[in-house]
Write a protein that holds these residues in place. Structure first.
Motif, mmCIF file in Angstrom:
data_model
loop_
_atom_site.group_PDB
_atom_site.id
_atom_site.type_symbol
_atom_site.label_atom_id
_atom_site.label_comp_id
_atom_site.label_asym_id
_atom_site.label_seq_id
_atom_site.Cartn_x
_atom_site.Cartn_y
_atom_site.Cartn_z
ATOM 1 N N UNK A 118 0.837 -1.205 0.000
ATOM 2 C CA UNK A 118 0.000 0.000 0.000
ATOM 3 C C UNK A 118 0.869 1.252 0.000
ATOM 4 N N UNK A 119 0.491 2.223 -0.823
ATOM 5 C CA UNK A 119 1.138 3.542 -0.803
ATOM 6 C C UNK A 119 0.134 4.562 -0.271
ATOM 7 N N UNK A 120 0.631 5.534 0.468
ATOM 8 C CA UNK A 120 -0.239 6.584 1.012
ATOM 9 C C UNK A 120 -0.026 7.881 0.230
ATOM 10 N N UNK A 121 -1.116 8.476 -0.215
ATOM 11 C CA UNK A 121 -1.058 9.758 -0.923
ATOM 12 C C UNK A 121 -1.383 10.893 0.044
ATOM 13 N N UNK A 122 -0.451 11.827 0.212
ATOM 14 C CA UNK A 122 -0.678 12.989 1.085
ATOM 15 C C UNK A 122 -1.524 14.018 0.348
ATOM 16 N N UNK A 123 -2.771 14.156 0.762
ATOM 17 C CA UNK A 123 -3.629 15.174 0.163
ATOM 18 C C UNK A 123 -3.112 16.568 0.530
ATOM 19 N N UNK A 124 -3.247 17.510 -0.404
ATOM 20 C CA UNK A 124 -2.602 18.826 -0.244
ATOM 21 C C UNK A 124 -3.025 19.568 1.023
ATOM 22 N N UNK A 125 -4.339 19.730 1.215
ATOM 23 C CA UNK A 125 -4.778 20.493 2.382
ATOM 24 C C UNK A 125 -4.375 19.823 3.688
ATOM 25 N N UNK A 126 -4.469 18.503 3.699
ATOM 26 C CA UNK A 126 -4.115 17.763 4.912
ATOM 27 C C UNK A 126 -2.648 17.974 5.270
ATOM 28 N N UNK A 127 -1.800 17.912 4.259
ATOM 29 C CA UNK A 127 -0.367 18.016 4.487
ATOM 30 C C UNK A 127 0.074 19.466 4.692
ATOM 31 N N UNK A 128 -0.330 20.339 3.785
ATOM 32 C CA UNK A 128 0.229 21.693 3.793
ATOM 33 C C UNK A 128 -0.481 22.653 4.746
ATOM 34 N N UNK A 153 0.293 8.290 -10.438
ATOM 35 C CA UNK A 153 0.062 6.850 -10.573
ATOM 36 C C UNK A 153 1.289 6.141 -11.132
ATOM 37 N N UNK A 154 2.090 6.854 -11.884
ATOM 38 C CA UNK A 154 3.358 6.271 -12.330
ATOM 39 C C UNK A 154 4.266 6.041 -11.122
ATOM 40 N N UNK A 155 4.255 6.977 -10.180
ATOM 41 C CA UNK A 155 5.047 6.817 -8.956
ATOM 42 C C UNK A 155 4.542 5.629 -8.132
ATOM 43 N N UNK A 156 3.217 5.462 -8.109
ATOM 44 C CA UNK A 156 2.639 4.319 -7.386
ATOM 45 C C UNK A 156 3.077 3.005 -8.034
ATOM 46 N N UNK A 157 3.088 2.991 -9.359
ATOM 47 C CA UNK A 157 3.522 1.779 -10.072
ATOM 48 C C UNK A 157 4.999 1.509 -9.815
ATOM 49 N N UNK A 158 5.816 2.567 -9.813
ATOM 50 C CA UNK A 158 7.250 2.404 -9.553
ATOM 51 C C UNK A 158 7.501 1.831 -8.161
ATOM 52 N N UNK A 159 6.624 2.212 -7.209
ATOM 53 C CA UNK A 159 6.767 1.709 -5.835
ATOM 54 C C UNK A 159 6.189 0.309 -5.678
ATOM 55 N N UNK A 160 5.544 -0.188 -6.720
ATOM 56 C CA UNK A 160 4.950 -1.518 -6.653
ATOM 57 C C UNK A 160 3.688 -1.578 -5.823
ATOM 58 N N UNK A 161 2.998 -0.447 -5.694
ATOM 59 C CA UNK A 161 1.799 -0.402 -4.846
ATOM 60 C C UNK A 161 0.612 -1.090 -5.523
ATOM 61 N N UNK A 162 -0.095 -1.903 -4.755
ATOM 62 C CA UNK A 162 -1.342 -2.487 -5.239
ATOM 63 C C UNK A 162 -2.525 -1.568 -4.939
ATOM 64 N N UNK A 163 -2.391 -0.811 -3.845
ATOM 65 C CA UNK A 163 -3.461 0.092 -3.418
ATOM 66 C C UNK A 163 -2.873 1.471 -3.107
ATOM 67 N N UNK A 164 -3.631 2.498 -3.465
ATOM 68 C CA UNK A 164 -3.264 3.871 -3.151
ATOM 69 C C UNK A 164 -4.308 4.401 -2.160
ATOM 70 N N UNK A 165 -3.856 4.724 -0.957
ATOM 71 C CA UNK A 165 -4.762 5.143 0.119
ATOM 72 C C UNK A 165 -4.643 6.642 0.338
ATOM 73 N N UNK A 166 -5.769 7.300 0.574
ATOM 74 C CA UNK A 166 -5.778 8.742 0.860
ATOM 75 C C UNK A 166 -6.920 9.051 1.823
ATOM 76 N N UNK A 167 -6.921 10.281 2.323
ATOM 77 C CA UNK A 167 -7.958 10.704 3.272
ATOM 78 C C UNK A 167 -8.985 11.637 2.638
ATOM 79 N N UNK A 168 -8.821 11.944 1.376
ATOM 80 C CA UNK A 168 -9.733 12.880 0.716
ATOM 81 C C UNK A 168 -10.429 12.212 -0.464
ATOM 82 N N UNK A 169 -11.760 12.245 -0.475
ATOM 83 C CA UNK A 169 -12.516 11.625 -1.556
ATOM 84 C C UNK A 169 -12.233 12.294 -2.899
ATOM 85 N N UNK A 170 -11.915 13.586 -2.891
ATOM 86 C CA UNK A 170 -11.624 14.271 -4.150
ATOM 87 C C UNK A 170 -10.404 13.683 -4.840
#
Length: 245
Positions: free
Chosen positions: A137-147, A199-216
């Protein structure tokens, strides 16, 4: 349930209400599992961010003022979205900067408003929800959450506590996915290119799932995945924390 359990009002968000109701259901079950009493006010609507971001400040103020009244009595307000949480905590003070009679109300609300992962880790002191998910699993940092909110470690603590899960980091984890609300509408070519890079970065990391906290973010990335038939799936953090595989 004990009388001293925290009373949490769920702010479901527009995208959660219209497109990801299962996320809201997962949030409610998890909050109850950690001991919170959850309430849902059906009178709630939008946080006002779409109007705010497109320059309709008076319209955004009207929505925000309504929310100030709707959530005035809750011990805590929790949202499964960094974007909407930012609207309440960071941009509401700006909206009411010239209305001192409402600023105190804004400040009281800001102190009680939490993003979902932040509430679990900081308030409920919980990281392990008992989930099990044998995937990469890879985690995507949503902009508002992170910044805007500086929430970076809390989601990762929750993900790392999931049994049999391997968390991999994206090389561009601090780069936007390209959604950005109305940005995706105004600049579709740039928006799609940014999703492709993410998504290219997710593929490079070998992620099967991309998890985030924002539905957008999830909606934007899932659309590109569906169109290009990519071998990766999206998942909201709340859904992940209920997995038992």
């Amino acid at each position: 349930m004990a009388n001293n359990s925290p009373k949490v009002a769920l702010f479901i968000t527009c995208l959660g209400d219209q497109f990801y109701p299962q996320v809201g259901e997962s949030v409610v079950r998890i909050l109850r599992r950690v001991g919170a009493t959850v309430t849902f006010n059906p009178q709630q609507t939008c946080c006002g961010q779409p109007a705010f971001n497109t320059g309709y400040r008076e319209e955004a103020r009207e929505v925000a003022a309504r929310n100030l009244d709707l959530f005035d009595d809750a011990d805590y307000i929790v949202a499964p979205s960094g974007s909407c949480s930012t609207m309440f905590r960071v941009f509401y003070p700006e909206l009411f900067a010239e209305k001192p009679e409402l600023l105190q109300k804004v400040e009281r609300l800001r102190q009680r408003f939490y993003e979902f992962s932040e509430f679990l880790v900081k308030v409920m002191k919980t990281e392990d929800l008992g989930a099990s998910f044998p995937h990469r699993v890879a985690y995507h940092d949503s902009c508002h959450l992170l910044r805007e909110l500086g929430i970076e470690t809390e989601p990762r603590k929750l993900i790392k506590a999931v049994k049999r899960l391997e968390l991999v980091e994206l090389q561009d984890n601090k780069v936007c996915c390209g959604f950005g609300g109305t940005f995706a509408v105004k600049f579709p070519d740039v928006s799609v290119a940014m999703a492709r890079d993410k998504l290219r970065a997710a593929a490079d990391a070998g992620a099967e799932f991309l998890v985030a906290n924002d539905a957008g973010c999830l909606m934007h990335l899932a659309g590109y995945i569906h169109r290009e038939k990519l071998p990766v799936q999206t998942l909201h953090l709340a859904e992940l924390l209920e997995k038992h595989e």
